[in-house]
Motif scaffolding. Structure first.
Motif, PDB file in Angstrom:
ATOM      1  N   HIS A  95       0.828  -1.211   0.000  1.00 18.99           N
ATOM      2  CA  HIS A  95       0.000   0.000   0.000  1.00 18.99           C
ATOM      3  C   HIS A  95       0.863   1.262   0.000  1.00 18.99           C
ATOM      4  O   HIS A  95       0.398   2.331   0.405  1.00 18.99           O
ATOM      5  N   LYS A  96       2.107   1.142  -0.488  1.00 16.09           N
ATOM      6  CA  LYS A  96       3.002   2.290  -0.578  1.00 16.09           C
ATOM      7  C   LYS A  96       3.243   2.648  -2.045  1.00 16.09           C
ATOM      8  O   LYS A  96       3.177   1.794  -2.923  1.00 16.09           O
ATOM      9  N   ALA A  97       3.541   3.914  -2.301  1.00 14.57           N
ATOM     10  CA  ALA A  97       3.829   4.363  -3.656  1.00 14.57           C
ATOM     11  C   ALA A  97       5.176   3.821  -4.115  1.00 14.57           C
ATOM     12  O   ALA A  97       6.114   3.680  -3.324  1.00 14.57           O
ATOM     13  N   GLY A  98       5.276   3.527  -5.408  1.00 14.62           N
ATOM     14  CA  GLY A  98       6.530   3.035  -5.961  1.00 14.62           C
ATOM     15  C   GLY A  98       6.397   2.753  -7.441  1.00 14.62           C
ATOM     16  O   GLY A  98       5.331   2.919  -8.040  1.00 14.62           O
ATOM     17  N   ILE A  99       7.495   2.341  -8.027  1.00 11.92           N
ATOM     18  CA  ILE A  99       7.528   1.913  -9.430  1.00 11.92           C
ATOM     19  C   ILE A  99       7.704   0.403  -9.431  1.00 11.92           C
ATOM     20  O   ILE A  99       8.622  -0.115  -8.795  1.00 11.92           O
ATOM     21  N   ALA A 100       6.811  -0.287 -10.105  1.00 13.54           N
ATOM     22  CA  ALA A 100       6.844  -1.752 -10.152  1.00 13.54           C
ATOM     23  C   ALA A 100       7.192  -2.204 -11.563  1.00 13.54           C
ATOM     24  O   ALA A 100       6.605  -1.735 -12.538  1.00 13.54           O
ATOM     25  N   CYS A 101       8.150  -3.123 -11.655  1.00 16.21           N
ATOM     26  CA  CYS A 101       8.622  -3.601 -12.959  1.00 16.21           C
ATOM     27  C   CYS A 101       8.602  -5.126 -13.003  1.00 16.21           C
ATOM     28  O   CYS A 101       8.946  -5.782 -12.022  1.00 16.21           O
ATOM     29  N   ILE A 102       8.228  -5.649 -14.157  1.00 10.21           N
ATOM     30  CA  ILE A 102       8.305  -7.080 -14.424  1.00 10.21           C
ATOM     31  C   ILE A 102       9.369  -7.306 -15.487  1.00 10.21           C
ATOM     32  O   ILE A 102       9.319  -6.699 -16.560  1.00 10.21           O
ATOM     33  N   LEU A 103      10.335  -8.162 -15.177  1.00  9.91           N
ATOM     34  CA  LEU A 103      11.329  -8.575 -16.165  1.00  9.91           C
ATOM     35  C   LEU A 103      11.402 -10.089 -16.120  1.00  9.91           C
ATOM     36  O   LEU A 103      12.131 -10.675 -15.314  1.00  9.91           O
ATOM     37  N   GLY A 104      10.609 -10.715 -16.964  1.00  6.23           N
ATOM     38  CA  GLY A 104      10.584 -12.166 -17.054  1.00  6.23           C
ATOM     39  C   GLY A 104      10.647 -12.553 -18.517  1.00  6.23           C
ATOM     40  O   GLY A 104      11.502 -12.059 -19.258  1.00  6.23           O
ATOM     41  N   THR A 105       9.732 -13.417 -18.958  1.00 13.38           N
ATOM     42  CA  THR A 105       9.645 -13.726 -20.384  1.00 13.38           C
ATOM     43  C   THR A 105       9.433 -12.441 -21.172  1.00 13.38           C
ATOM     44  O   THR A 105      10.058 -12.214 -22.201  1.00 13.38           O
ATOM     45  N   GLY A 106       8.521 -11.594 -20.682  1.00 11.11           N
ATOM     46  CA  GLY A 106       8.302 -10.266 -21.236  1.00 11.11           C
ATOM     47  C   GLY A 106       8.686  -9.218 -20.209  1.00 11.11           C
ATOM     48  O   GLY A 106       9.236  -9.533 -19.156  1.00 11.11           O
ATOM     49  N   SER A 107       8.387  -7.949 -20.505  1.00  9.49           N
ATOM     50  CA  SER A 107       8.661  -6.886 -19.536  1.00  9.49           C
ATOM     51  C   SER A 107       7.485  -5.936 -19.476  1.00  9.49           C
ATOM     52  O   SER A 107       6.710  -5.808 -20.431  1.00  9.49           O
TER      53      SER A 107
END
Length: 277
Positions: free
Chosen positions: A102-114
């Motif tokens: 429940h905190k502000a932030g930047i979320a990134c996915i780096l897996g098969t795709g991004s």
């Protein structure tokens, strides 16, 4: 109450059935409603939930964007489980809730795709479209694997690394083109080669490819977000190459946050906290 939580990428789906005390966890192949029909998804999961009472389902998945895609997954889960209380969200919402809570932030996915987003603690407020394995997916396993395959076939790899690549995978131009252009899930195929970089992580060639791809990911995606926020990562590529990824974040003047392999643990905590609250 028995809650079923799922986090699905293009390659695999992590599931957890929990009542808050006991966790039943398992893994299946990836689910993507852009590439699969309701019937195909149902067939893939229909026997998994036998003899497991479920009250509510929270499913986070790649490709779960738009009414039709969400309906495909929802109907498939209902067919397989008999449950009517089902929430479907895209995998990026899952990553944001898992990494940021429940905190502000930047979320990134780096897996098969991004993929990536800016999250205010409750919802996604900014999002750079990833555009998939043809037009985007910078920094992903797909992008890294594509580069390796291209370098190998075009003779751009250092000699010893090329020799190791050939011995490990035994590929030819013919079977690569067949897999990429004629078979289903070419993104999974290309991403499967990214693990080779782990075996040569200290080589100049490997370092260059990783830094170039992660830098492209930041330039084309992350620089559009608030640089005062911490940037968090999840996914197999982020996990295996987190040292270089963190260095890249710092080089682009972002504060590195958490790096986790899978979002499922954070999602379990998120939903259990919400149910208690």
């Amino acid at each position: 109450m028995n809650i079923l939580i799922a986090d699905s990428g293009s390659t695999k789906t992590d599931w957890c059935l929990t009542n808050g005390t006991n966790h039943y966890r398992f893994e299946t192949a990836g689910i993507n409603p852009f590439l699969q029909s309701t019937e195909e998804i149902t067939s893939q999961i229909q026997n998994i939930f036998d003899n497991h009472p479920i009250d509510e389902v929270f499913f986070y998945g790649a490709g779960c964007i738009g009414e039709k895609a969400i309906e495909r997954v929802s109907l498939a889960i209902e067919n397989a489980t008999g449950v009517h209380r089902i929430e479907i969200h895209d995998d990026l919402t899952g990553a944001a809730r898992s990494l940021c809570g429940h905190k502000a932030g930047i979320a990134c996915i780096l897996g098969t795709g991004s993929n990536s987003c800016q999250y205010d603690g409750e919802k996604i407020v900014r999002h750079t479209p990833p555009l998939g394995y043809v037009l985007g997916d910078e920094g992903s396993g797909n992008a890294l694997g594509k580069r390796l395959l291209s370098d190998f076939l075009k003779g751009q790899m250092p000699r010893q690394i090329s020799k190791d690549f050939k011995e490990r995978f035994g590929i030819t131009q013919e079977n690569v083109l067949e897999a990429v252009y004629r078979r289903p899930f070419p993104n999974r195929y290309m991403a499967s080669f990214a693990i080779f970089l782990n075996m040569h992580e200290n080589e100049d060639y490997t370092q260059y490819i990783l830094k170039e791809n992660f830098s492209n990911f930041f330039k084309r995606n992350i620089l559009q977000y608030d640089p005062e926020l911490p940037v968090h990562f999840t996914g197999s590529v982020a996990w295996h190459f987190k040292k270089i990824l963190i260095e890249t974040a710092i080089a682009h003047h972002f504060k590195p946050g958490r790096v986790v392999k899978n979002p499922i643990d954070g999602l379990i905590s998120y939903h259990l906290q919400n149910s208690i609250g």
